[in-house]
Design a protein around this motif. Sequence first.
Motif, mmCIF file in Angstrom:
data_model
loop_
_atom_site.group_PDB
_atom_site.id
_atom_site.type_symbol
_atom_site.label_atom_id
_atom_site.label_comp_id
_atom_site.label_asym_id
_atom_site.label_seq_id
_atom_site.Cartn_x
_atom_site.Cartn_y
_atom_site.Cartn_z
ATOM 1 N N ASP A 233 -4.943 -15.968 1.949
ATOM 2 C CA ASP A 233 -3.897 -15.209 2.648
ATOM 3 C C ASP A 233 -3.801 -13.781 2.117
ATOM 4 N N LEU A 234 -3.869 -13.655 0.800
ATOM 5 C CA LEU A 234 -3.745 -12.337 0.169
ATOM 6 C C LEU A 234 -4.866 -11.413 0.658
ATOM 7 N N LEU A 235 -6.076 -11.954 0.701
ATOM 8 C CA LEU A 235 -7.204 -11.152 1.186
ATOM 9 C C LEU A 235 -6.997 -10.773 2.651
ATOM 10 N N GLY A 236 -6.515 -11.759 3.434
ATOM 11 C CA GLY A 236 -6.287 -11.516 4.856
ATOM 12 C C GLY A 236 -5.271 -10.408 5.095
ATOM 13 N N GLU A 237 -4.311 -10.282 4.162
ATOM 14 C CA GLU A 237 -3.243 -9.281 4.352
ATOM 15 C C GLU A 237 -3.598 -7.910 3.780
ATOM 16 N N LEU A 238 -4.747 -7.784 3.138
ATOM 17 C CA LEU A 238 -5.110 -6.474 2.557
ATOM 18 C C LEU A 238 -5.149 -5.409 3.650
ATOM 19 N N GLN A 239 -4.520 -4.279 3.359
ATOM 20 C CA GLN A 239 -4.484 -3.166 4.322
ATOM 21 C C GLN A 239 -5.285 -2.003 3.769
ATOM 22 N N ARG A 240 -5.601 -1.073 4.677
ATOM 23 C CA ARG A 240 -6.234 0.163 4.225
ATOM 24 C C ARG A 240 -5.325 0.888 3.254
ATOM 25 N N ASP A 241 -5.910 1.681 2.374
ATOM 26 C CA ASP A 241 -5.119 2.434 1.404
ATOM 27 C C ASP A 241 -4.059 3.257 2.144
ATOM 28 N N PRO A 242 -2.760 3.102 1.800
ATOM 29 C CA PRO A 242 -1.701 3.737 2.602
ATOM 30 C C PRO A 242 -1.571 5.253 2.417
ATOM 31 N N TRP A 243 -2.197 5.818 1.385
ATOM 32 C CA TRP A 243 -2.013 7.258 1.140
ATOM 33 C C TRP A 243 -2.650 8.068 2.264
ATOM 34 N N PRO A 244 -1.922 9.017 2.828
ATOM 35 C CA PRO A 244 -2.490 9.794 3.944
ATOM 36 C C PRO A 244 -3.647 10.676 3.476
ATOM 37 N N VAL A 245 -4.654 10.810 4.354
ATOM 38 C CA VAL A 245 -5.812 11.654 4.029
ATOM 39 C C VAL A 245 -5.805 12.816 5.010
ATOM 40 N N THR A 246 -5.624 14.035 4.484
ATOM 41 C CA THR A 246 -5.574 15.179 5.395
ATOM 42 C C THR A 246 -6.965 15.490 5.939
ATOM 43 N N GLN A 247 -6.977 16.193 7.091
ATOM 44 C CA GLN A 247 -8.253 16.486 7.737
ATOM 45 C C GLN A 247 -9.119 17.346 6.818
ATOM 46 N N GLY A 248 -10.419 17.043 6.852
ATOM 47 C CA GLY A 248 -11.333 17.821 6.015
ATOM 48 C C GLY A 248 -11.375 17.353 4.574
ATOM 49 N N LYS A 249 -10.664 16.258 4.286
ATOM 50 C CA LYS A 249 -10.660 15.732 2.904
ATOM 51 C C LYS A 249 -11.236 14.314 2.880
ATOM 52 N N ARG A 250 -11.726 13.951 1.698
ATOM 53 C CA ARG A 250 -12.124 12.549 1.497
ATOM 54 C C ARG A 250 -10.910 11.791 0.966
ATOM 55 N N PRO A 251 -10.859 10.475 1.218
ATOM 56 C CA PRO A 251 -9.752 9.719 0.597
ATOM 57 C C PRO A 251 -9.904 9.741 -0.920
ATOM 58 N N LEU A 252 -8.781 9.672 -1.637
ATOM 59 C CA LEU A 252 -8.849 9.627 -3.100
ATOM 60 C C LEU A 252 -9.177 8.196 -3.514
ATOM 61 N N ARG A 253 -10.307 8.063 -4.189
ATOM 62 C CA ARG A 253 -10.808 6.717 -4.510
ATOM 63 C C ARG A 253 -11.001 6.631 -6.014
#
Length: 729
Positions: free
Chosen positions: A241-261
């Motif tokens: 269930d926990l795996l099923g509920e995993l969501q994308r990282d909630p931090w917003p990614v502005t245009q032209g940027k990579r997500p912070l990983r």
Amino acid sequence: MATFPEYIAQNEERDGVRFSWNVWPSSRLEATRMVVPVAALFTPLKERPDLPPIQYEPVLCSRATCRAVLNPLCQVDYRAKLWACNFCYQRNQFPPSYAGISEVNQPAELLPQFSTIEYVVQRGPQMPLVFLYVVDTCMEDEDLQALKESLQMSLSLLPPTALVGLITFGRMVQVHELGCEGISKSYVFRGTKDLNAKQLQEMLGLTKPSATQGRGPQTAQQPLSNRFLQPVQKIDMNLTDLLGELQRDPWPVTQGKRPLRSLGVAMSIAVGLLECTFPNTGARIMTFIGGPATQGPGMVVGDELKTPIRSWHDIEKDNAKFMKKATKHYESLANRASTNGHIIDIYACALDQTGLLEMKCCANYTGGYMVMADSFNTSLFKQTFQRVFTKDVQGSFKMAFAATLEVKEIGTGGTCQWKICGLDPSTTLALYFEVVNQHNAPIPQGGRGAIQFVTQYQHSSGQRRIRVTTTARNWADAQTQIQSIAASFDQEAAAILMARLAVYRAETEEGPDVLRWLDRQLIRLVRGPGLKPGSGLRGSETDFMFHLRRSPFLQVFNNSPDESSYYRHQFNRQDLTQALIMIQPVLYAYSFNGPPEPVLLDSSSILPDRILLMDTFFQILIYHGETVAQWRKAGYQDMPEYENFKHLLQAPVDDAQELLHTRFPMPRYIDTEHGGSQARFLLSKVNPSQTHNNMYAWGQESGAPILTDDVSLQVFMDHLKKLAVSSAA
């Protein structure tokens, strides 16, 4: 007496060992003249269905500096119940349990067919396997969904007693608590700050396993009540269930940027968590990455999309500003994991580079898997990941944990030992030996040199096992017995052993220097005493070296730094047969002229009325010649009167499927035709015997010309012959 090729095949089948020379030179000077070192390819867990594990422990030599294992090469005095160690010549008493031995009642380890034998260690508690998933959540929904399904599938393949943990990361790193019912609870860490094991232990409230741990069954249970690593049988539903509920990282990614990983911190926490809860126990950290680390320790690129991740050009110009620091971070993690016997796997699925170049040490030092694909939603990733959990006939995983290898040889006080951590039945190691006797004091003739490989590992059933392989070869004087040394040369093993040396050099030296070194070795080999004087060039060697020089292991042109790291990783872990295919791909031709046949890896093999199947290990490619492609477009295969054409089209597809089903990692499947864009994969591998520079052959039925400035094998051979007979080289 068997011929040398038969002898080599028997030894490989029984012991998983191939030596470059099967008769050894008796002094250091003779050995250096032979160019190819005395070296071995060794597959510690080579599958032997006829080798049941023995339910008692090995008998060791009593000399503290030796500790070699009793084996068929030892001299035994049955009346006095003594045995002489064949490495240090110490005379040893048999233990009381061997009181009944005699010439007609010998224990298995003295029988010649058991030169490889496996023992089960009876003492000590059985430890559970530990699987810690480290999951990147900065990816597209479709990719994340596919990855979640693969992870849920893997839970059903784990033994019920295996312990599982989950760490997820994006901008922050979350360590999930798995013990609590109906509520998901996790500890969140900043992705910019590294933590050592002690800090982590305090923050997560973990007590260090007591010093008595491992002495008895009751103390072995102490660290098992860990909230972050729980038995699958207890938390199967919760974790699914926990795996099923995993969501994308909630931090917003502005245009032209990579997500912070925060990959570097997530891996550091994973290594620290296992370090303080399960030191020296079999564990796998399985890391799933959808892009490069962009913040914190271990970052390989900044978050601005307009600055691309480093290329080979940047590295040459010393313009890869994160590379040294990131490599150092991952190397320290790899060393910590390796010290504790823990394995780090890397599954990197992205269209761009993810930093495998900086992270390669994590998989290389710990015997982990490295898998590279375009997306988690491809069958290449899904099938490969499923194959990690392949089981043998007894229902045990085909993977070993916390493995160490010890090599014992004649003449050296002490041994050489390495932590390998992860092993599977195809993991093959290269070992290079040195003959140390001086020329004026060679090893006496008629003697045999012995080597013993002792591999200790945690079997996936939880048992500790020790597999011992003891092998010997004759010493010979290169002055008088050059013929027998030359006859003992194993070309295939020597080629792979030299290729591994070249790949090792390519990691630290400039490309052209490595190629020059390889050419010099080849010229010395052709001239040297190692081969029969005046025998001329050995065709297969030069063919092989020609393809090695053009291979992605040494040529970085057209490959990203990540791809080169991936190719080299696979080459350094696969067995001899697979390594040969990687360097000199196999080409089969299908036509109406008869059954499928192997053909030369040459542009002359590309004919209009043929279908070719090429296996490069990393790709399985089917190429339809010009005429065949036209017939296929016209749909002849669907007409009843052209049934045989339908069968011809199907034959290579069936053969390709067979390869796709068994290989690990799963290869990329390419179906192309004359003029197709993916035909480049075939054209880049074949020897360009016809190019736009020798146009005279065009228009005849003699293969396809290739647009390249690469020299052909013939030109390479001619040049080599010239150098081999000139005194300047």
